[in-house]
Design an enzyme around this catalytic site. Structure first.
Site, mmCIF file in Angstrom:
data_model
loop_
_atom_site.group_PDB
_atom_site.id
_atom_site.type_symbol
_atom_site.label_atom_id
_atom_site.label_comp_id
_atom_site.label_asym_id
_atom_site.label_seq_id
_atom_site.Cartn_x
_atom_site.Cartn_y
_atom_site.Cartn_z
ATOM 1 N N HIS A 14 0.694 -1.318 0.094
ATOM 2 C CA HIS A 14 -0.106 -0.175 0.188
ATOM 3 C C HIS A 14 1.018 1.176 -0.007
ATOM 4 O O HIS A 14 0.626 2.200 0.655
ATOM 5 C CB HIS A 14 -1.066 0.065 1.004
ATOM 6 C CG HIS A 14 -2.077 -1.171 1.531
ATOM 7 N ND1 HIS A 14 -3.120 -1.166 2.188
ATOM 8 C CD2 HIS A 14 -2.042 -2.218 0.621
ATOM 9 C CE1 HIS A 14 -3.480 -2.445 2.077
ATOM 10 N NE2 HIS A 14 -3.096 -3.022 1.146
ATOM 11 N N GLY A 51 -8.552 -2.704 -4.635
ATOM 12 C CA GLY A 51 -9.622 -2.946 -3.339
ATOM 13 C C GLY A 51 -8.880 -4.045 -2.456
ATOM 14 O O GLY A 51 -7.592 -4.387 -2.771
ATOM 15 N N TYR A 86 -13.278 9.613 -1.775
ATOM 16 C CA TYR A 86 -13.305 8.009 -2.602
ATOM 17 C C TYR A 86 -13.863 7.029 -1.559
ATOM 18 O O TYR A 86 -13.797 5.881 -2.153
ATOM 19 C CB TYR A 86 -12.190 7.819 -3.329
ATOM 20 C CG TYR A 86 -12.447 8.937 -4.704
ATOM 21 C CD1 TYR A 86 -13.183 8.488 -5.771
ATOM 22 C CD2 TYR A 86 -11.860 10.169 -4.543
ATOM 23 C CE1 TYR A 86 -13.329 9.591 -6.803
ATOM 24 C CE2 TYR A 86 -12.111 11.122 -5.503
ATOM 25 C CZ TYR A 86 -12.799 10.867 -6.574
ATOM 26 O OH TYR A 86 -12.908 11.806 -7.584
#
Length: 700
Positions: free
Chosen positions: A491, A571, A587
């Site tokens: 990430h 995701g 978002y």
């Protein structure tokens, strides 16, 4: 109780507090008792103090000076009474009335609007708060901001939770305490035991923290599997037979600070039962031709356990794989030579690699000319490291970065000749997906020679620029433009793109802490926008580099002909997203994943297209002639979708399994550059890969 009107987009509270209080009271007694024990043990970190709204100058106030559980909160003239005297504890609670009651989210609601009350302290996540550097106060459980309803400033205006906007009605001043900003140490000694076909025990050594470890989050390969308490040092995990996973764990404290990840433990569970029976052969294989594209269709195989994949062969060589449960029975073979005969057959595989007999064989001849969106594919070069960032120079040559080797290569696609132009200083891997990532050149590269790089350092992710002079990087003159972007094993985001406005856009991941994504004072989980020299543009929405927020792990950025920014985002376990980015847009992560969760809530921007993660895990996007191309890792395919208005109504798949995991797609003369990421992409070991850079010729 008076219900406030809807003002400036804030809806009135949709529930009666008494009823919600009753629902909260039905929480299982044993769980509450345990949570109360945890909460009671948390020492106060500061003396009682007021919490004052910046816009109103009024105090956070328990309505009517009531001490009853279920009483709501509002703003009111500061008067020094006990109902305005808050203690912020080391556990992240706001306690009132001599620390006997806690500020509480009614019903543990995580969607806006959410009502607030005071309630007996339980230690639950709906009673923990974070005081941020920008003056906002966010709920640990929801990521929503403490908000004066309707931006009101009058006495008795209710206070609740709302999507963070950065406005004055969500900013507060207090001396009650500050955020705990120190993360726990890295969990040590990760190990596994009791590995079976469908479960494993994963254990680790305790982390330490200045306040205390509240949770451990267990992941495999960037996907969160489970959260356990801070006193738990082992847990049983459900696994998939035959699937190779890399397990690791992060520690998290009550304030939401997350440690760096542990080292990775790789597992491959055995099959649950021996299976030596092969699937039946696929039947009725048929082919149709359109220009230089062949579409294959067949009738599904059967198996005693289940068919897991079909392998497609052209001329005896495997050219693609169709995966799924069950897998589809179609395949598109694109970019073929014109006026050429091709012979195909298909075989089926089960979960234990038993292979069926061949299907029937079909022979087709492609058209003389390409009349398809994808016309030809040519391998330009291979590399022993991961080609991640890639950009075309004005003379038609390519610069690409090698993620784990930390260097940048200049490639002449016409001859295949490669030159190392230099090693980027201070790059550090993460034993995951960090390292040398995004690459971009200045819009005025011909005159200024600036190359922009996003990379992981030993302490953060950062954006630097270095001049390319005489075919060498002038690393002595390197400039750090943006630092302090949080890093972790996965990430880390990493993509860079200059927009038609001359600004540099930067995709950053949440560093495996979803709370970061909703904090507009934090650079992680965002799309950032900076000037070419690293300064902040005056028209940015939050007065800092943040352009949009609520992102998990964005890695694709591209602009269309209207100057609009499109983004590709990973995701967790349900959906990947293609988003159209707007200034100041939220978002939704972690409340939203694709269209899952609270994504329909006002204040969140919905994705324009979602993909199941098993068919996605897409990293890069490119736009050519207002058509989006998306490169997918786990999905091992490229998606193509023409832009129509603000939507992506038609999606086609190409190269499904043909080249394996696809990392980067970029515009190229006559088409696209496409890179693979098949081996060594989940560690930081240099030169343990075998990757390709491909040129894809596009048709009309």
């Amino acid at each position: 109780m008076r219900t406030p009107p809807s003002i400036n987009g804030h809806r009135p509270w949709p529930r009666v507090l008494v009823a919600a209080m009753t629902a909260v009271a039905t929480v299982a007694t044993a769980a509450v008792a345990l949570a109360m024990t945890v909460a009671a043990a948390a020492p106060a970190s500061a003396a009682p103090a007021t919490v004052v709204g910046v816009a109103s100058g009024r105090c956070l106030d328990v309505i009517g000076n009531s001490t009853a559980s279920g009483t709501g909160v509002n703003i009111y003239d500061c008067n020094g009474q006990a109902n305005q005297s808050w203690t912020f504890t080391a556990a992240g609670e706001f306690r009132v009335y001599n620390a006997t009651m806690c500020l509480d989210v009614v019903g543990q609601d995580t969607t806006a609007p959410a009502a607030l009350q005071i309630y007996t302290c339980t230690g639950g996540a709906n009673q923990r708060w974070r005081i941020n550097a920008d003056g906002t106060v966010t709920g640990v459980q929801s990521g929503l901001c403490l908000d004066v309803t309707g931006e009101g400033t009058a006495n008795s205006t209710r206070v609740g939770l709302w999507t963070c906007t950065g406005r004055g009605n969500q900013r507060w001043t207090t001396s009650a305490g500050g955020a705990d900003t120190l993360p726990p140490t890295v969990p040590g000694g990760p190990r596994v035991s009791n590995l079976t076909c469908d479960s494993v025990t994963f254990a680790w050594n305790a982390s330490t923290d200045d306040v205390g470890v509240a949770f451990y989050d267990v992941y495999h390969d960037g996907q969160q599997m489970k959260t356990v308490s801070g006193t738990t040092l082992s847990t049983s995990l459900t696994v998939v037979p035959g699937a190779t996973w890399g397990l690791y764990v992060n520690a998290r404290d009550a304030a939401g600070n997350v440690s760096q990840a542990s080292t990775t433990v790789t597992i491959t569970p055995p099959q649950c039962q021996a299976d030596t029976q092969a699937p039946s052969a696929p039947t009725q294989l048929a082919a149709s031709v359109s220009g230089t594209t062949v579409t294959l269709r067949w009738t599904a195989s059967t198996d005693n356990v289940g068919v897991r994949a079909y392998d497609v062969y052209r001329g005896g060589a495997k050219v693609g794989t169709v995966n799924g449960t069950p897998p589809a029975t179609t395949f598109i073979d694109s970019g073929l030579a014109g006026a050429t005969s091709h012979q195909y057959h298909v075989v089926a595989r089960d979960g234990q690699a038993n292979v069926s007999a061949r299907s029937n064989t079909v022979t087709v001849t492609t058209g003389a000319a390409c009349g398809n969106p994808v016309c030809a594919v040519k391998q330009v070069t291979t590399d022993t490291d991961i080609p991640w960032g890639l950009v075309t120079l004005p003379d038609g040559t390519i610069l690409y970065g090698r993620r784990d080797a930390d260097d940048i290569i200049r490639l002449d696609p016409a001859t295949g000749a490669k030159t190392t132009v230099g090693t980027v200083p201070n790059v550090a891997g993460t034993d995951g997906e960090g390292g040398l990532m995004g690459l971009e050149i200045s819009p005025t590269f011909v005159s200024d020679r600036w190359v922009y790089v996003m990379h992981t350092s030993p302490t953060d992710n950062r954006v630097v620029r270095i001049k390319l002079e005489n075919d060498r990087l002038n690393t002595a003159g390197a400039q750090v433009l943006l630092s302090g972007i949080l890093r972790n094993k996965y990430h880390d985001g990493g993509r860079l793109r200059f927009g038609p406005d001359g600004k540099l856009y930067v995709a950053t991941g949440d560093a495996q802490n979803g709370d970061h994504a909703q904090n507009t004072s934090n650079l992680s989980g965002k799309i950032l926008r900076i000037n070419a020299d690293g300064s902040v543009p005056s028209d940015n929405p939050f007065g800092n580099p943040v352009w949009s927020y609520g992102h998990r792990n964005p890695q694709g950025l591209a602009f269309d002909s209207q100057g609009r920014l499109w983004e590709q985002e990973f995701g967790n376990s349900v959906m990947d997203e293609t988003n159209l980015i707007t200034r100041g847009g939220n978002y939704g992560w972690p409340a939203c994943e694709g269209t899952n969760g609270a994504c329909g809530t006002a204040g969140f921007v919905a994705p324009k297209r979602t993909y199941p993660t098993a068919a996605g895990s897409c990293s890069g996007i490119a736009i050519v002639r207002d058509v989006i191309y998306v490169a997918c890792l786990r999905g091992t395919r490229m998606y193509r979708s023409p832009i129509s208005g603000t939507g992506l109504p038609g999606v086609q798949e190409y190269f499904n399994g043909t080249y394996g995991r696809l990392r980067t797609v970029e515009p190229a003369p006559g088409g696209l550059w496409l890179t693979t990421s098949n081996t060594g992409d989940k560690d930081s070991t240099p030169n343990n890969s075998n990757e390709r850079i491909l040129h894809v010729t596009l048709g009309g």
